[in-house]
Design a protein around this motif. Structure first.
Motif, PDB file in Angstrom:
ATOM      1  N   PHE A 289     -55.979 -23.171 -47.238  1.00  0.00           N
ATOM      2  CA  PHE A 289     -55.522 -24.387 -47.899  1.00  0.00           C
ATOM      3  C   PHE A 289     -54.546 -24.031 -49.014  1.00  0.00           C
ATOM      4  CE2 PHE A 289     -58.893 -26.629 -45.787  1.00  0.00           C
ATOM      5  CZ  PHE A 289     -58.578 -27.974 -45.864  1.00  0.00           C
ATOM      6  N   HIS A 290     -54.938 -23.097 -49.849  1.00  0.00           N
ATOM      7  CA  HIS A 290     -54.132 -22.769 -51.022  1.00  0.00           C
ATOM      8  C   HIS A 290     -52.864 -22.026 -50.651  1.00  0.00           C
ATOM      9  CE1 HIS A 290     -57.124 -23.579 -54.478  1.00  0.00           C
ATOM     10  NE2 HIS A 290     -57.459 -24.284 -53.417  1.00  0.00           N
TER      11      HIS A 290
ATOM     12  N   LYS B  64     -51.855 -15.920 -57.455  1.00  0.00           N
ATOM     13  CA  LYS B  64     -53.279 -15.683 -57.684  1.00  0.00           C
ATOM     14  C   LYS B  64     -53.728 -16.039 -59.105  1.00  0.00           C
ATOM     15  CE  LYS B  64     -53.771 -12.021 -54.215  1.00  0.00           C
ATOM     16  NZ  LYS B  64     -54.102 -10.605 -53.938  1.00  0.00           N
ATOM     17  N   SER B  65     -52.791 -16.013 -60.048  1.00  0.00           N
ATOM     18  CA  SER B  65     -53.165 -16.293 -61.439  1.00  0.00           C
ATOM     19  C   SER B  65     -52.955 -17.752 -61.819  1.00  0.00           C
ATOM     20  CB  SER B  65     -52.361 -15.392 -62.389  1.00  0.00           C
ATOM     21  OG  SER B  65     -50.962 -15.561 -62.190  1.00  0.00           O
ATOM     22  N   SER B  66     -52.650 -18.614 -60.872  1.00  0.00           N
ATOM     23  CA  SER B  66     -52.488 -20.036 -61.172  1.00  0.00           C
ATOM     24  C   SER B  66     -53.824 -20.640 -61.578  1.00  0.00           C
ATOM     25  CB  SER B  66     -51.929 -20.776 -59.953  1.00  0.00           C
ATOM     26  OG  SER B  66     -52.900 -20.830 -58.930  1.00  0.00           O
ATOM     27  N   GLY B  67     -53.763 -21.805 -62.188  1.00  0.00           N
ATOM     28  CA  GLY B  67     -54.982 -22.449 -62.663  1.00  0.00           C
ATOM     29  C   GLY B  67     -56.000 -22.713 -61.567  1.00  0.00           C
ATOM     30  N   ALA B  68     -55.522 -23.047 -60.373  1.00  0.00           N
ATOM     31  CA  ALA B  68     -56.432 -23.364 -59.267  1.00  0.00           C
ATOM     32  C   ALA B  68     -56.967 -22.125 -58.566  1.00  0.00           C
ATOM     33  CB  ALA B  68     -55.705 -24.249 -58.249  1.00  0.00           C
ATOM     34  N   ASN B  69     -56.344 -20.971 -58.814  1.00  0.00           N
ATOM     35  CA  ASN B  69     -56.703 -19.763 -58.068  1.00  0.00           C
ATOM     36  C   ASN B  69     -57.404 -18.690 -58.893  1.00  0.00           C
ATOM     37  OD1 ASN B  69     -55.514 -20.873 -55.789  1.00  0.00           O
ATOM     38  ND2 ASN B  69     -53.557 -19.851 -56.106  1.00  0.00           N
ATOM     39  N   ALA B  70     -57.047 -18.571 -60.152  1.00  0.00           N
ATOM     40  CA  ALA B  70     -57.561 -17.479 -60.986  1.00  0.00           C
ATOM     41  C   ALA B  70     -59.081 -17.540 -61.097  1.00  0.00           C
ATOM     42  CB  ALA B  70     -56.930 -17.543 -62.374  1.00  0.00           C
ATOM     43  N   ASN B  71     -59.712 -16.405 -60.862  1.00  0.00           N
ATOM     44  CA  ASN B  71     -61.168 -16.255 -60.993  1.00  0.00           C
ATOM     45  C   ASN B  71     -61.971 -17.133 -60.042  1.00  0.00           C
ATOM     46  OD1 ASN B  71     -60.877 -14.440 -63.240  1.00  0.00           O
ATOM     47  ND2 ASN B  71     -60.472 -16.223 -64.539  1.00  0.00           N
TER      48      ASN B  71
ATOM     49  N   ASN C 240     -49.406 -24.041 -59.430  1.00  0.00           N
ATOM     50  CA  ASN C 240     -49.966 -24.825 -60.536  1.00  0.00           C
ATOM     51  C   ASN C 240     -49.769 -26.325 -60.333  1.00  0.00           C
ATOM     52  OD1 ASN C 240     -51.160 -22.935 -62.315  1.00  0.00           O
ATOM     53  ND2 ASN C 240     -49.149 -22.299 -63.036  1.00  0.00           N
ATOM     54  N   ASN C 241     -48.710 -26.697 -59.614  1.00  0.00           N
ATOM     55  CA  ASN C 241     -48.362 -28.114 -59.496  1.00  0.00           C
ATOM     56  C   ASN C 241     -48.776 -28.770 -58.179  1.00  0.00           C
ATOM     57  OD1 ASN C 241     -47.098 -28.248 -62.053  1.00  0.00           O
ATOM     58  ND2 ASN C 241     -45.216 -27.399 -61.214  1.00  0.00           N
ATOM     59  N   ASN C 242     -48.900 -27.993 -57.113  1.00  0.00           N
ATOM     60  CA  ASN C 242     -49.101 -28.588 -55.790  1.00  0.00           C
ATOM     61  C   ASN C 242     -50.554 -28.731 -55.369  1.00  0.00           C
ATOM     62  OD1 ASN C 242     -46.334 -28.406 -55.760  1.00  0.00           O
ATOM     63  ND2 ASN C 242     -46.195 -27.129 -53.945  1.00  0.00           N
ATOM     64  N   LEU C 243     -51.428 -27.916 -55.933  1.00  0.00           N
ATOM     65  CA  LEU C 243     -52.803 -27.870 -55.451  1.00  0.00           C
ATOM     66  C   LEU C 243     -53.667 -28.944 -56.116  1.00  0.00           C
ATOM     67  CD1 LEU C 243     -53.184 -23.992 -55.506  1.00  0.00           C
ATOM     68  CD2 LEU C 243     -53.099 -25.435 -53.461  1.00  0.00           C
ATOM     69  N   PRO C 244     -54.302 -29.801 -55.330  1.00  0.00           N
ATOM     70  CA  PRO C 244     -55.196 -30.805 -55.924  1.00  0.00           C
ATOM     71  C   PRO C 244     -56.415 -30.129 -56.534  1.00  0.00           C
ATOM     72  CG  PRO C 244     -55.393 -30.798 -53.533  1.00  0.00           C
ATOM     73  CD  PRO C 244     -54.263 -29.871 -53.863  1.00  0.00           C
ATOM     74  N   GLY C 245     -56.930 -30.720 -57.591  1.00  0.00           N
ATOM     75  CA  GLY C 245     -58.034 -30.096 -58.303  1.00  0.00           C
ATOM     76  C   GLY C 245     -59.308 -30.903 -58.270  1.00  0.00           C
ATOM     77  N   PRO C 246     -60.403 -30.354 -58.789  1.00  0.00           N
ATOM     78  CA  PRO C 246     -61.713 -31.016 -58.739  1.00  0.00           C
ATOM     79  C   PRO C 246     -61.838 -32.243 -59.640  1.00  0.00           C
ATOM     80  CG  PRO C 246     -61.827 -29.011 -60.049  1.00  0.00           C
ATOM     81  CD  PRO C 246     -60.475 -29.015 -59.420  1.00  0.00           C
ATOM     82  N   PHE C 247     -60.841 -32.458 -60.509  1.00  0.00           N
ATOM     83  CA  PHE C 247     -60.887 -33.617 -61.403  1.00  0.00           C
ATOM     84  C   PHE C 247     -59.923 -34.712 -60.954  1.00  0.00           C
ATOM     85  CE2 PHE C 247     -61.376 -29.619 -63.862  1.00  0.00           C
ATOM     86  CZ  PHE C 247     -62.739 -29.704 -64.108  1.00  0.00           C
TER      87      PHE C 247
END
Length: 325
Positions: free
Chosen positions: A70-71, A94-101, A164-171
């Motif tokens: 997906f990512h 890998k270090s984007s907000g949706a991917n890091a850790n 950082n901009n394209n991936l939908p997030g849990p919120f």
């Protein structure tokens, strides 16, 4: 004048449609389910065997690989860009907000790539390996199978900004979820069915804390059970895990949608699919008809997997999925 303008606009729309179909035809001319039958017939059996061995040891990895694709596909297409490591002169995704850790499964792709390179050097792309590994993971966990179109090539770049901009997030709200999927050429219906991927996998407390303490459209007992392992204060237990589907965490089925109807969506974005909005009817259908979910999921996965592939002489076939050649 209005009628003439409509005729002109219709003509341009027709031309655009024809041009789009020709472009897609050119793309699909390079993608085929039997792409490696002559050049590397061992490829798909290697992937299948590696996925079985991996998931027998850690079923959760199936969800991680599904999320990994997906990512990848949501950032400039399904081109293996998400697999690239940072270097002193290059920052990947890998270090984007949706991917890091949180994004994982890279080492599984590395193992499969090494095994394939040992028998077919420089033939099978990392993007194709990820697509097949995703399909085999879903099947291994009890889900449906589908024919993976093959022949993708690997990107020689990546985009932290787009990740950082394209991936939908849990919120995300329902509106923003629909917009994020439509930006990738996927419909609102595709969004609802692909969200069913959350029938497997786990998530960190930091991504559902605000829901279980602050939202009202949640089952009270469900929230209380999650609070035991996810303290109210930020920073405490941030990485404690909970299953996205508390009933069948390692089984690919339609329980996710049943959970939504009971107010047991783990993420805010999950429960948005059943919250008095336009997605409610589709959720209801899938909650009572697993085969309908499976059928639509397969079709949507094929569409997503064919998002803006690199083909022909575009990109490259990486020998190491973590870096360009």
């Amino acid at each position: 004048m209005a009628f003439s303008a409509w005729k002109v606009n219709k003509s341009w729309a027709s031309l655009f449609f024809i041009a789009s179909m020709l472009w897609w035809s050119a793309v699909y001319a390079h993608l085929a389910p039997n792409f490696y039958d002559e050049t590397c017939p061992q490829a798909l059996p290697i992937v299948k065997s590696a996925i079985k061995e991996t998931l027998d040891q850690e079923p959760r990895m199936g969800a991680s690989l599904l999320r990994l694709q997906f990512h990848d596909c949501f950032v400039n297409g399904c081109d293996g860009s998400v697999l690239l490591d940072d270097t002193p002169t290059f920052t990947g995704e890998k270090s984007s907000g949706a991917n890091a850790n949180s994004l994982r499964g890279f080492e599984v792709i590395d193992i499969i790539k090494t095994q394939i390179e040992n028998v077919c050097t420089g033939v099978v792309s990392c993007a194709d390996i990820l697509a097949v590994a995703t399909r085999d993971s879903v099947v291994q966990l009890g889900g449906p199978s589908w024919t993976v179109m093959l022949g993708r090539r690997d990107s020689t770049t990546a985009s932290l900004n787009d990740a950082n901009n394209n991936l939908p997030g849990p919120f995300s709200s329902l509106t923003s979820l629909i917009s994020a999927f439509q930006a990738q050429g996927l419909s609102a219906e595709d969004m609802v069915v692909l969200s069913g991927a959350h029938t497997i996998g786990q998530a960190s407390c930091q991504f559902f804390r605000s829901r279980i303490y602050n939202e009202s459209n949640i089952d009270n007992e469900f929230a209380a059970s999650l609070q035991e392992n996810c303290p109210f204060n930020s920073g405490a237990g941030d990485f404690n895990l909970a299953p996205l589907d508390s009933l069948t965490a390692n089984g690919f089925d339609n329980t996710y949608y049943k959970n939504l109807r009971s107010g047991k969506g783990l993420f805010h974005s999950d429960q948005e699919l059943f919250n008095g909005g336009s997605a409610d009817a589709q959720v209801t259908t899938y909650s009572t008809d697993q085969q309908a979910f499976f059928t639509d999921f397969v079709a949507a996965m094929v569409r997503m997997g064919n998002t803006k592939p690199l083909t022909g002489t575009q990109g490259e076939i990486r020998t190491n999925c973590r870096r360009i050649n």
